[in-house]
Design an enzyme around this catalytic site. Structure first.
Site, PDB file in Angstrom:
ATOM      1  N   LYS A  64       4.770  12.441  24.889  1.00 57.35           N
ATOM      2  CA  LYS A  64       3.910  13.373  24.131  1.00 57.35           C
ATOM      3  C   LYS A  64       2.602  12.699  23.751  1.00 57.35           C
ATOM      4  O   LYS A  64       1.515  13.221  24.011  1.00 57.35           O
ATOM      5  CB  LYS A  64       4.646  13.825  22.859  1.00 57.35           C
ATOM      6  CG  LYS A  64       3.751  14.447  21.795  1.00 57.35           C
ATOM      7  CD  LYS A  64       4.535  14.921  20.582  1.00 57.35           C
ATOM      8  CE  LYS A  64       4.746  13.911  19.492  1.00 57.35           C
ATOM      9  NZ  LYS A  64       3.607  13.671  18.600  1.00 57.35           N
ATOM     10  N   ASN A  65       2.722  11.528  23.124  1.00 57.75           N
ATOM     11  CA  ASN A  65       1.513  10.901  22.561  1.00 57.75           C
ATOM     12  C   ASN A  65       0.605  10.296  23.631  1.00 57.75           C
ATOM     13  O   ASN A  65      -0.543   9.943  23.338  1.00 57.75           O
ATOM     14  CB  ASN A  65       1.901   9.852  21.511  1.00 57.75           C
ATOM     15  CG  ASN A  65       2.497  10.522  20.281  1.00 57.75           C
ATOM     16  OD1 ASN A  65       2.322  11.723  20.074  1.00 57.75           O
ATOM     17  ND2 ASN A  65       3.221   9.765  19.468  1.00 57.75           N
ATOM     18  N   CYS A  95       2.771  16.302  11.722  1.00 53.99           N
ATOM     19  CA  CYS A  95       3.945  16.089  10.868  1.00 53.99           C
ATOM     20  C   CYS A  95       3.545  15.561   9.498  1.00 53.99           C
ATOM     21  O   CYS A  95       2.617  14.753   9.379  1.00 53.99           O
ATOM     22  CB  CYS A  95       4.898  15.098  11.529  1.00 53.99           C
ATOM     23  SG  CYS A  95       5.844  15.806  12.874  1.00 53.99           S
ATOM     24  N   VAL A 117      -3.752   4.015  16.197  1.00 54.39           N
ATOM     25  CA  VAL A 117      -3.632   4.556  17.561  1.00 54.39           C
ATOM     26  C   VAL A 117      -4.668   5.650  17.764  1.00 54.39           C
ATOM     27  O   VAL A 117      -5.425   5.652  18.744  1.00 54.39           O
ATOM     28  CB  VAL A 117      -2.241   5.232  17.762  1.00 54.39           C
ATOM     29  CG1 VAL A 117      -2.054   5.681  19.189  1.00 54.39           C
ATOM     30  CG2 VAL A 117      -1.129   4.368  17.292  1.00 54.39           C
ATOM     31  N   ASP A 167       7.994   5.463  14.627  1.00 52.11           N
ATOM     32  CA  ASP A 167       8.649   6.671  15.132  1.00 52.11           C
ATOM     33  C   ASP A 167      10.144   6.468  15.387  1.00 52.11           C
ATOM     34  O   ASP A 167      10.868   7.432  15.612  1.00 52.11           O
ATOM     35  CB  ASP A 167       7.981   7.139  16.441  1.00 52.11           C
ATOM     36  CG  ASP A 167       6.582   7.691  16.194  1.00 52.11           C
ATOM     37  OD1 ASP A 167       6.240   7.955  15.029  1.00 52.11           O
ATOM     38  OD2 ASP A 167       5.823   7.838  17.169  1.00 52.11           O
TER      39      ASP A 167
HETATM   40  N1  EPU Z   1      -4.978   5.567   9.122  1.00 53.86           N
HETATM   41  C1  EPU Z   1      -5.978   5.627   8.182  1.00 53.86           C
HETATM   42  N2  EPU Z   1      -7.183   6.169   8.544  1.00 53.86           N
HETATM   43  C2  EPU Z   1      -7.396   6.645   9.805  1.00 53.86           C
HETATM   44  C3  EPU Z   1      -6.383   6.593  10.757  1.00 53.86           C
HETATM   45  C4  EPU Z   1      -5.167   6.043  10.390  1.00 53.86           C
HETATM   46  O1  EPU Z   1      -5.815   5.203   7.040  1.00 53.86           O
HETATM   47  O2  EPU Z   1      -8.518   7.111  10.068  1.00 53.86           O
HETATM   48  C5  EPU Z   1      -3.683   4.984   8.743  1.00 53.86           C
HETATM   49  C6  EPU Z   1      -2.558   6.016   8.756  1.00 53.86           C
HETATM   50  O3  EPU Z   1      -2.482   6.717   7.542  1.00 53.86           O
HETATM   51  C7  EPU Z   1      -1.356   5.158   9.038  1.00 53.86           C
HETATM   52  C8  EPU Z   1      -1.897   4.066   9.951  1.00 53.86           C
HETATM   53  O4  EPU Z   1      -3.309   4.057   9.739  1.00 53.86           O
HETATM   54  O5  EPU Z   1      -0.886   4.551   7.852  1.00 53.86           O
HETATM   55  C9  EPU Z   1      -1.610   4.263  11.417  1.00 53.86           C
HETATM   56  O6  EPU Z   1      -1.966   5.579  11.830  1.00 53.86           O
HETATM   57  P1  EPU Z   1      -2.359   5.916  13.312  1.00 53.86           P
HETATM   58  O7  EPU Z   1      -3.761   6.400  13.353  1.00 53.86           O
HETATM   59  O8  EPU Z   1      -1.996   4.758  14.186  1.00 53.86           O
HETATM   60  O9  EPU Z   1      -1.400   7.120  13.650  1.00 53.86           O
HETATM   61  P2  EPU Z   1      -1.769   8.555  14.199  1.00 53.86           P
HETATM   62  O10 EPU Z   1      -2.782   8.451  15.288  1.00 53.86           O
HETATM   63  O11 EPU Z   1      -1.995   9.505  13.085  1.00 53.86           O
HETATM   64  C10 EPU Z   1       0.026   8.388  16.099  1.00 53.86           C
HETATM   65  C11 EPU Z   1       1.077   9.294  16.645  1.00 53.86           C
HETATM   66  C12 EPU Z   1       2.250   9.331  15.665  1.00 53.86           C
HETATM   67  C13 EPU Z   1       2.784   7.934  15.451  1.00 53.86           C
HETATM   68  C14 EPU Z   1       1.653   6.995  14.992  1.00 53.86           C
HETATM   69  C15 EPU Z   1       2.077   5.540  14.900  1.00 53.86           C
HETATM   70  C16 EPU Z   1      -0.128  10.951  17.933  1.00 53.86           C
HETATM   71  C17 EPU Z   1      -0.618  12.339  18.064  1.00 53.86           C
HETATM   72  N3  EPU Z   1       0.527  10.628  16.822  1.00 53.86           N
HETATM   73  O12 EPU Z   1      -0.387   8.970  14.867  1.00 53.86           O
HETATM   74  O13 EPU Z   1       3.236  10.130  16.283  1.00 53.86           O
HETATM   75  O14 EPU Z   1       3.778   7.946  14.448  1.00 53.86           O
HETATM   76  O15 EPU Z   1       0.552   7.085  15.924  1.00 53.86           O
HETATM   77  O16 EPU Z   1       2.556   5.094  16.114  1.00 53.86           O
HETATM   78  O17 EPU Z   1      -0.296  10.143  18.841  1.00 53.86           O
HETATM   79  C18 EPU Z   1       5.259  11.301  16.317  1.00 53.86           C
HETATM   80  O18 EPU Z   1       5.189  11.267  17.551  1.00 53.86           O
HETATM   81  O19 EPU Z   1       6.282  11.704  15.698  1.00 53.86           O
HETATM   82  C19 EPU Z   1       4.125  10.871  15.531  1.00 53.86           C
HETATM   83  C20 EPU Z   1       3.995  11.124  14.244  1.00 53.86           C
END
Ligand code: EPU
Length: 412
Positions: free
Chosen positions: A21-22, A115, A163, A301
């Site tokens: 998915k991601n 989520c 990410v 995850d």
């Molecule tokens: N964060 C910030 N500011 C930002 C971006 C992130 O403070 O601008 C913080 C977040 O709050 C978190 C940490 O940095 O504490 C990491 O967040 P990240 O940006 O890596 O996560 P994301 O892009 O929101 C993706 C996946 C998630 C997965 C996480 C970690 C997608 C669409 N989502 O989320 O997937 O848990 O990376 O690997 O790619 C899932 O598949 O169930 C899911 C939630």
């Protein structure tokens, strides 16, 4: 949607892992950069993908989606404000910001949803866009980004490991002839995106946590790419096999799972690792002490799913969640099911024991998956409410579970 899961059942057989998915979501968005057709193989048929596809259709792209092959034709792509309900349903809609800035130098979009696993700000994304010469406003849940100063090349550092921010900055950087991005989080999904961009004619090179772009050969040819296997789905079924029987997990990439696999092997769980598959056998291992971390560390995850596994080991375990603060719900479900857990903020101590069946509710995609596993090891049958959130990320889940012997029924 509510389901009934029968506990105490043995599973056996084979499971074919779907596309990630991601990895699929940012690549589908990146397809807009190609004027010719893009053919993506191994795309999972899950609700998050269908939401992204609806956005593409709204932008006048032609879409064909047969089995797991998605063909995107964006020859008639049109700029439009993205004030759609779909943008708020999913997290990955934020990748349209990076893409739109690259193509149109502007973007108006409803803030992303996804989520409910914590605060999830997007400040790192916005800082990266600012460093690329853009300014933004946020009003009534609408993010508006536009060009302030045209830069010819960029050298930017992402605020912290993320990410989403890494991939979004890479997408936005595609408009620059010369770019350097550092402090990126290059997880397998991000590596997949970079490979895809290079197939389209970009020239990104990766060095540790940095990427640089040197040139772009605009060939606008038909592009073909295969989405990488879903590492989280592979591990979900691995845990099901370890707790309930014997499974072959096919078409996965164990190289993307070295950290969690190491923990299992080190603690005596029976896992045989092959090049593209895993064999797992019911086994009781030792304690599971983990802290979630960015890749290549232990993935957040998988934390709830390993939490359920930890309730069936030989010794007490400790699990710490360092990425998202709202991912401790599964331990309250374990407590409800008779397991002793001591939860304090982002840390939990788990004392293994027998699981009594109960009624649960899925709070997010991965919590939902963990609750299914908890139901499978219960003594009777369990009911799970809000089951549809699991279908956001697991393709064909009910059929895959039934094929290995799980009895699961939809309740009307
Ligand atoms: N964060 C910030 N500011 C930002 C971006 C992130 O403070 O601008 C913080 C977040 O709050 C978190 C940490 O940095 O504490 C990491 O967040 P990240 O940006 O890596 O996560 P994301 O892009 O929101 C993706 C996946 C998630 C997965 C996480 C970690 C997608 C669409 N989502 O989320 O997937 O848990 O990376 O690997 O790619 C899932 O598949 O169930 C899911 C939630």
């Amino acid at each position: 949607m509510k389901v009934k899961v029968y506990g105490n059942k043995k599973v056996s057989g084979k499971v074919k892992v779907s596309g990630s998915k991601n990895a699929a979501l940012p690549i589908i968005c990146a397809s807009l950069l190609n004027k010719n057709k893009v053919v993506l193989k191994n795309v999972p048929r899950i609700s998050d993908v269908f939401d992204i596809i609806n956005i593409l259709k709204y932008l006048d792209c032609k879409i064909k989606f047969k089995r797991n092959t998605l063909i995107i034709d964006s020859a008639n792509l049109n700029y439009k404000p993205l004030l759609l309900e779909e943008c708020q349903k999913i997290r990955a809609s934020y990748y349209f910001v990076g893409i739109f800035l690259s193509i149109y130098n502007k973007c108006e979009i409803l803030l992303p949803g996804g989520c409910n696993i914590g605060k999830r700000p997007i400040d790192y994304h916005l800082k990266a866009f600012s460093d690329m010469g853009y300014i933004y406003t946020i009003e009534d849940n609408v993010l508006n980004v536009r060009l302030d100063k045209e830069l010819s090349n960029i050298d930017i550092c992402i605020s912290d490991k993320s990410v989403g921010a890494s991939m979004n900055a890479i997408l936005a950087s595609t408009k620059f002839k010369k770019a350097k991005l550092s402090n990126l989080l290059i997880e397998p999904e991000c590596e997949g995106l970079i490979k895809f961009l290079n197939i389209m004619g970009y020239n990104y090179t990766i060095h540790k946590d940095e990427v640089t772009i040197k040139s772009f050969i605009n060939n606008d040819q038909k592009v073909k790419y295969r989405i990488i296997p879903d590492r989280i789905e592979a591990m979900t079924f691995t845990v099901i096999g370890l707790l309930c029987g014997k499974l072959k997990i096919k078409k996965c990439n164990p190289n993307h799972l070295l950290f969690p696999l190491n923990i299992l092997v080190k603690n005596g769980f029976k896992v045989k690792i092959n090049k593209n598959s895993l064999y797992v056998y019911k086994s009781v291992g030792n304690q599971i002490n983990i802290e979630t971390d960015t890749y290549p560390g232990f993935p957040t995850d998988l934390q709830s799913i390993f939490g359920v596994l930890a309730s069936q080991t030989n010794d007490n375990s400790q699990i710490v969640e360092n990425i998202f603060e709202n991912r401790m719900q599964i331990y309250y479900d374990l407590i409800k099911s008779g397991i002793r857990c001591n939860v304090k903020d982002n840390k939990v101590d788990i004392v293994p024991g027998k699981v009594k069946s109960a009624n649960y509710k899925s709070y997010d995609l991965r919590h939902g998956a963990a609750v299914i596993i908890l139901s499978l090891i219960g003594d009777k049958s369990s009911f799970i409410e809000n089951f549809e959130v699991v279908l956001r990320g697991y393709e064909d889940l009910l059929r895959k579970l039934r094929r290995i012997g799980v009895k699961i029924e939809k309740i009307k």
